[in-house]
Every structure is written in structure tokens, then in C-alpha cells.
Design a protein around this motif. Structure first.
Motif, short mmCIF file in Angstrom:
data_model
loop_
_atom_site.label_atom_id
_atom_site.label_comp_id
_atom_site.label_asym_id
_atom_site.label_seq_id
_atom_site.Cartn_x
_atom_site.Cartn_y
_atom_site.Cartn_z
N PRO A 253 18.03 43.15 9.98
CA PRO A 253 19.09 42.41 10.68
C PRO A 253 18.96 40.92 10.41
O PRO A 253 17.86 40.36 10.42
CB PRO A 253 18.84 42.74 12.16
CG PRO A 253 17.40 43.11 12.23
CD PRO A 253 17.05 43.73 10.91
N HIS A 254 20.08 40.27 10.16
CA HIS A 254 20.08 38.86 9.77
C HIS A 254 21.18 38.14 10.54
O HIS A 254 22.31 38.60 10.60
CB HIS A 254 20.33 38.74 8.27
CG HIS A 254 20.02 37.39 7.69
ND1 HIS A 254 20.97 36.40 7.57
CD2 HIS A 254 18.87 36.87 7.21
CE1 HIS A 254 20.41 35.33 7.03
NE2 HIS A 254 19.14 35.58 6.80
N ASP A 336 24.24 40.76 10.77
CA ASP A 336 24.55 41.76 9.76
C ASP A 336 23.28 42.44 9.29
O ASP A 336 22.17 41.91 9.44
CB ASP A 336 25.22 41.11 8.55
CG ASP A 336 26.51 40.39 8.90
OD1 ASP A 336 27.56 41.03 8.85
OD2 ASP A 336 26.46 39.19 9.23
N GLY A 337 23.44 43.60 8.65
CA GLY A 337 22.31 44.30 8.07
C GLY A 337 22.22 44.04 6.58
O GLY A 337 23.18 44.22 5.84
N LEU A 338 21.04 43.58 6.14
CA LEU A 338 20.79 43.34 4.72
C LEU A 338 19.97 44.49 4.17
O LEU A 338 18.80 44.66 4.52
CB LEU A 338 20.04 42.02 4.52
CG LEU A 338 20.74 40.74 4.97
CD1 LEU A 338 19.87 39.53 4.64
CD2 LEU A 338 22.10 40.60 4.31
N PRO A 339 20.54 45.33 3.28
CA PRO A 339 19.77 46.43 2.71
C PRO A 339 18.65 45.90 1.83
O PRO A 339 18.84 44.96 1.05
CB PRO A 339 20.82 47.19 1.90
CG PRO A 339 21.87 46.17 1.57
CD PRO A 339 21.90 45.22 2.73
N LEU A 362 25.96 46.26 4.84
CA LEU A 362 27.09 45.73 4.06
C LEU A 362 26.86 44.35 3.47
O LEU A 362 27.80 43.71 3.00
CB LEU A 362 28.35 45.75 4.93
CG LEU A 362 28.77 47.14 5.43
CD1 LEU A 362 30.04 47.07 6.26
CD2 LEU A 362 28.96 48.11 4.26
N ARG A 363 25.62 43.85 3.50
CA ARG A 363 25.22 42.65 2.74
C ARG A 363 25.90 41.36 3.20
O ARG A 363 25.97 40.40 2.44
CB ARG A 363 25.52 42.83 1.25
CG ARG A 363 24.62 43.75 0.49
CD ARG A 363 25.06 43.79 -0.96
NE ARG A 363 25.21 42.45 -1.55
CZ ARG A 363 24.37 41.91 -2.42
NH1 ARG A 363 23.33 42.60 -2.83
NH2 ARG A 363 24.59 40.71 -2.90
N LYS A 364 26.49 41.33 4.38
CA LYS A 364 27.21 40.16 4.88
C LYS A 364 28.56 39.98 4.20
O LYS A 364 29.20 38.93 4.33
CB LYS A 364 26.37 38.88 4.77
CG LYS A 364 25.02 38.99 5.46
CD LYS A 364 24.16 37.77 5.25
CE LYS A 364 24.55 36.67 6.22
NZ LYS A 364 24.19 37.01 7.60
N THR A 368 35.02 43.59 2.24
CA THR A 368 35.20 44.38 1.02
C THR A 368 34.22 45.54 0.93
O THR A 368 34.62 46.67 0.64
CB THR A 368 35.10 43.50 -0.24
OG1 THR A 368 33.89 42.73 -0.20
CG2 THR A 368 36.30 42.58 -0.34
N ASN A 369 32.93 45.31 1.18
CA ASN A 369 31.98 46.42 1.14
C ASN A 369 32.34 47.49 2.17
O ASN A 369 32.22 48.68 1.91
CB ASN A 369 30.56 45.92 1.37
CG ASN A 369 29.83 45.60 0.08
OD1 ASN A 369 30.00 46.28 -0.93
ND2 ASN A 369 29.02 44.55 0.10
#
Length: 514
Positions: A253-254, A336-339, A362-364, A368-369
Motif C-alpha cells: 500500500p502506498h 493505492d496498491g503497488l504490485p 493497479l500501479r497508481k 486505464t489499468n
């Protein structure tokens, strides 16, 4: 279809520009038992895109949203709709190879076009407009990176060029430019999607938090006042629900921050993000006769108990110094969650799942993602081949990059004090309730019990358990957002203990004032 009504700040927390100007929806709660083909947990862009695509294919759907449509991560976005994700293609080439970088880019560019097509086909009023998007640098030492990214992206079939002509009011060394991108009022967009989903045997259900997911035939989703029965379920809640903690080890989480301030200029026909550090994300939008500049950045891992005030102040200084912006009108933060391996997760919720599916990590770049992921899942549930799906498969083996990064740190011992919150607290943090000022909160220790205490602006006290209902870590007070935040896995609660963001599903129970 629900009518939009005026929005107000939730529990006194800062309200994003998008939420403040969108109005809100008023769909009913789930009561009793509802049966549909597909249940979707989460009323943001991923969940509602999947819902509309499935409904269009002839499936009945029900969307469960714990709050109001678009008030989660989608309501706290920048509003960029783009396949240019800073320097993502260089990173993906290095970690996953050229074919993976190409699929990621084409999936996200297809999402740009899909959003534009849906806006036009469904006549959604959401400020969608085509703009160019730039990853820019002010430092000439960064030019080789930008030139390499621009060339790589072009070779992947993306609308990429390198340019030294960047429409910003300060000196820029150069930039990657993607043409044909877009920006959107994200809350109005998802409200529009919800309006098209609801009806004809499909449902949008608000103020309905999923409490239990039981996979079977049918899948059962239990809520406080009702039950949803479905053939399949899609979990699209940013932080997954019902995965037994699986994705907590795969995504970090970020938190990041945004301010919106008025500027005396027309909106730019472009959006921007810096390759330089500290990273700055820029967008302009005209709403209600005022042009606003949005500046984002100042991100950090969610486990850091950071005060938002200096971070927002830093963004405000940038807005004034670079653009002559006025006093900040809106300020907010998002999570957001950073994979760990750099790719979103789309597919089965667990390796054993046959009817439960997930979208996360979804990488922030969720607009689109999240859209691309929703289309993949709609194809999967309809038995249609999707050329992107294998790359994003939620059951994929961990990549070398993931193994090298390791899982997010989790305290060996759970419970009060286990996460080091006390060590991170300032020396002058209140130790007694009597020391709390108006609008302030602190975890108060008495007789071995940790109580999260908040004194509201009227002087009334709010006291709840300080132990996160997810895995027992001790929450900390976020003064800027007036929330209780868990530093272990990113759960957030309002001052009365109600869950704002998971993975926790249970509220912090009330406690006597110590």
C-alpha cells in the motif's frame, strides 16, 4: 436511476475536487436476498466497467459499494487517462521483457480508447477531453532516459515521441510525449457507468459492505442486512476482500497527496508527470468557471505515519512557484496498491477459486489499468479469449523481481505496540485524554489497553479500540485526514471506528473514554 445530490465532506475529512463537484448518488442498500449472474464488490472504475461490460453481454449483475459510487480510490485520482505511466516501459522491459512491455502498453492504450468510446456511446457528461500526456525532466542528465523510453514505447506501437517542446511555464530539458490521451472527471464518469448498469434486472447497491464471501454454487456474499447469490463474483475493492491475505504479500500500500488551486489561465491541452525527483504530477481542469491546477506527489509507503500537512504544503509551494497558483482550494490523499513485480493482478481470487475473481495492484494508474483489467475479466467470465490476460494472471508464478523485493514487512508479534507506532510517535504526543486539543487524536495507553481517542472541533470525545480488526496492529492518527490508519496493511477507519478502506472489514469497536 438514482439522482445526484450535493456532496458534503465525509466525517469532516478533506474532500477531493472531484467529489466536491460531482454531486453524489443515492442507490438503495441491499436488503434481503438478491440473485444475479455476477456479483461485483466495489463501485469504482474497475468494478463498474466490468459490470457494464457484463451487462452488455447479457449477464445480470449487482454492484455492492460500501459507501457511495466513486468515493473510494477512484474519487481521489488525478483524472489522467493515459498509457504513458512515467517510465514504465523501460522498467517493464528490464523486469519482464519486451513482449510483456508491449502487452501492458497496448492494454492500457486500448483502455484509453474504450473509455472514450463508452463516454460517447452512453452520452456520459464527465468532462472527457483529448490531451497529450508528457513525462518531462528539467535536468538534462535525465534526457537519455527519456529518449530511450520514447523510442521503446514507439517500437511497441504506442503514440510516442521525444520532444524538447513542452507546454509548461518553466524551463524543461525534454519529455516523452504520447498523443491522443485524455483526462476525465472520474467521479462523474463512474456515476455515469452506474446509471447504465442499474435496471433491467441488474442492480447498484450503496452503503452495503460485504462482510463474508463464500465460494460455491452459488457464490454467497453476505452483508449486514442482506445476501447476494451469484454464479460468479468479482472483487474490485483496491485492497482485495476474501483472499485470506494473499495479495497483502504481493502488493504494497502506498499513499500520495494532491492539491488543487485556482490559476489565472485556460486549461492546458496536456497532462504531465516528472521523471525528476521529487515526482510531480500535473493536470489542469476547468470546473464551474474556474481553472484549477492539480499537483500530486509526496508519496510514501502507507506504513509511515506521515503528517499530510507538510506534504500538502510542499505541493502548494510548487503550484505557486511554478504556475502562480492561488490559495489551495482542495487537498486530499489517496492510497493505492503497488504490485511487487510491477504488473496488476487479474483473475482467480485464490489458486483454488473457480467462481471468485479479483482486480488489484493497479500501479497508481487505475483509470486505464482498472479498465483494461475489467475487460479481461468480462472476457474470462464470458469464455472469450483475451490476448492480455496471461500477463496479468493473478495465479502467475512470482517473478525474480518479486522474489528479490520480498513481501511487505509484517510484525512478528501482533497487538498493541507491535508495529512500532509508539517509537514513531513524537515525544510530545498526548499521553492523557486531557492533553488532546480540538481536532486532535492519539492512542492513549491505560492499564495495558490501547484506546484511539479523538476530540472533535466541538470538544466532544470519540473513543474506539486502537487495535486494527484485520490482524491486530495498532492504528495511528492521521491529523490531515482525521482518520485512524493501520501501518501494517493500510486499513483506514473514521474517527468513530467505521471502516473507510480495507483489508479490514470490521469496525473498531467503541471504548470507554480513558
Amino acid at each position: 436511476m438514482s439522482e445526484a445530490t450535493a456532496a458534503g465532506p465525509p466525517e469532516g475529512r478533506p474532500l477531493s475536487l472531484w467529489l466536491a463537484t460531482a454531486g453524489t448518488t443515492d442507490y438503495p442498500e441491499l436488503r434481503g436476498t438478491v440473485e444475479v449472474d455476477v456479483a461485483i464488490i466495489g463501485g469504482g472504475v474497475a468494478g463498474l466497467t466490468a459490470a457494464l461490460a457484463l451487462k452488455r453481454s447479457g449477464r445480470s449483475v449487482a454492484v455492492l459499494e460500501a459507501g457511495r459510487i466513486g468515493t473510494g480510490v477512484t474519487g481521489h485520482t488525478t483524472g489522467k487517462v493515459t498509457s504513458l505511466h512515467r517510465l514504465a516501459y523501460t522498467e517493464l522491459l528490464r523486469s519482464h521483457g519486451l513482449p510483456a512491455a508491449r502487452i501492458y502498453g497496448l492494454a492500457n492504450q486500448a483502455a484509453v480508447e474504450y473509455i472514450g468510446a463508452v463516454v460517447a456511446a452512453e452520452n456520459i457528461s464527465c468532462g472527457f477531453r483529448r490531451v497529450a500526456n508528457y513525462t518531462f525532466a528539467t535536468d538534462r542528465d535525465s534526457l537519455p532516459q527519456l529518449q530511450a523510453e520514447a523510442g521503446l514505447a514507439a517500437s511497441l506501437g504506442l503514440p510516442s515521441t521525444f520532444t524538447a517542446d513542452v507546454p509548461l511555464p518553466f524551463a524543461v530539458a525534454g519529455a516523452v510525449r504520447f498523443d491522443g490521451q485524455a483526462q476525465v472527471h472520474a467521479v462523474q464518469y463512474v456515476q455515469g457507468l452506474a446509471g447504465k448498469v442499474d435496471g433491467d434486472g441488474s442492480f447498484v447497491l450503496e452503503r452495503t459492505r460485504a462482510l463474508e464471501l463464500r465460494e460455491g454454487t452459488p457464490v454467497i456474499v453476505a452483508t449486514e442486512n442482506g445476501t447476494l447469490r451469484a454464479q460468479d463474483v468479482v472483487v474490485a475493492t483496491n485492497v482485495p476482500f476474501g483472499d485470506n491475505g494473499r495479495f497483502e504479500a504481493l502488493c504494497r500500500p502506498h499513499r500520495s497527496y494532491i492539491v488543487a488551486a485556482p490559476v489565472d489561465a485556460p486549461p492546458l491541452d496536456a497532462t504531465f508527470i516528472s521523471a525528476d525527483e521529487p515526482m510531480r504530477s500535473l493536470l489542469t481542469v476547468r470546473l464551474n468557471g474556474v481553472t484549477f491546477l492539480l499537483v500530486g506527489g509526496e508519496g510514501h509507503p502507507a506504513g509511515e505515519q506521515a503528517d499530510p500537512a507538510p506534504r500538502h504544503a510542499s505541493l502548494a509551494r510548487y503550484a505557486r512557484g511554478r504556475f502562480g497558483a492561488g490559495t489551495v482550494a482542495y487537498r486530499w490523499s489517496t492510497q493505492d496498491g503497488l504490485p511487487l513485480d510491477g504488473l496488476p493482478y487479474v483473475g482467480p481470487l485464490t489458486p483454488e477459486s473457480r467462481h471468485a475473481f479479483v482486480i488489484t495492484g493497479l500501479r497508481k494508474w487505475g483509470l486505464t489499468n482498472g479498465t483494461a483489467a475489467a475487460l479481461m475479466l468480462a472476457d474470462l467470465l464470458n469464455g472469450t479469449r483475451n490476448e492480455w490476460a496471461a500477463l496479468f494472471d493473478s495465479n502467475r508464478a512470482p517473478s525474480p523481481a518479486t522474489a528479490a523485493a520480498g513481501a511487505p514487512a509484517v510484525p512478528a508479534a501482533q497487538g498493541p505496540g507491535a508495529n512500532g507506532t509508539e517509537e514513531a510517535a513524537k515525544a510530545d504526543s498526548p499521553r492523557r485524554v486531557a492533553e488532546l486539543g480540538l481536532g486532535d487524536g492519539a492512542v492513549i495507553e491505560t492499564d495495558g489497553t490501547s484506546t484511539a481517542c479523538y476530540r472533535d472541533p466541538a470538544g466532544d470525545m470519540h473513543a474506539v479500540s486502537a487495535t486494527c480488526t484485520h490482524l491486530g496492529c495498532t492504528v495511528g492518527f492521521n491529523r490531515g485526514d482525521r482518520t485512524w490508519d493501520c501501518p501494517c496493511h493500510g486499513s483506514r477507519f473514521d474517527v468513530d471506528g467505521r471502516v473507510i478502506q480495507g483489508p479490514a472489514t470490521g469496525n473498531l469497536p467503541p471504548r470507554p473514554i480513558p
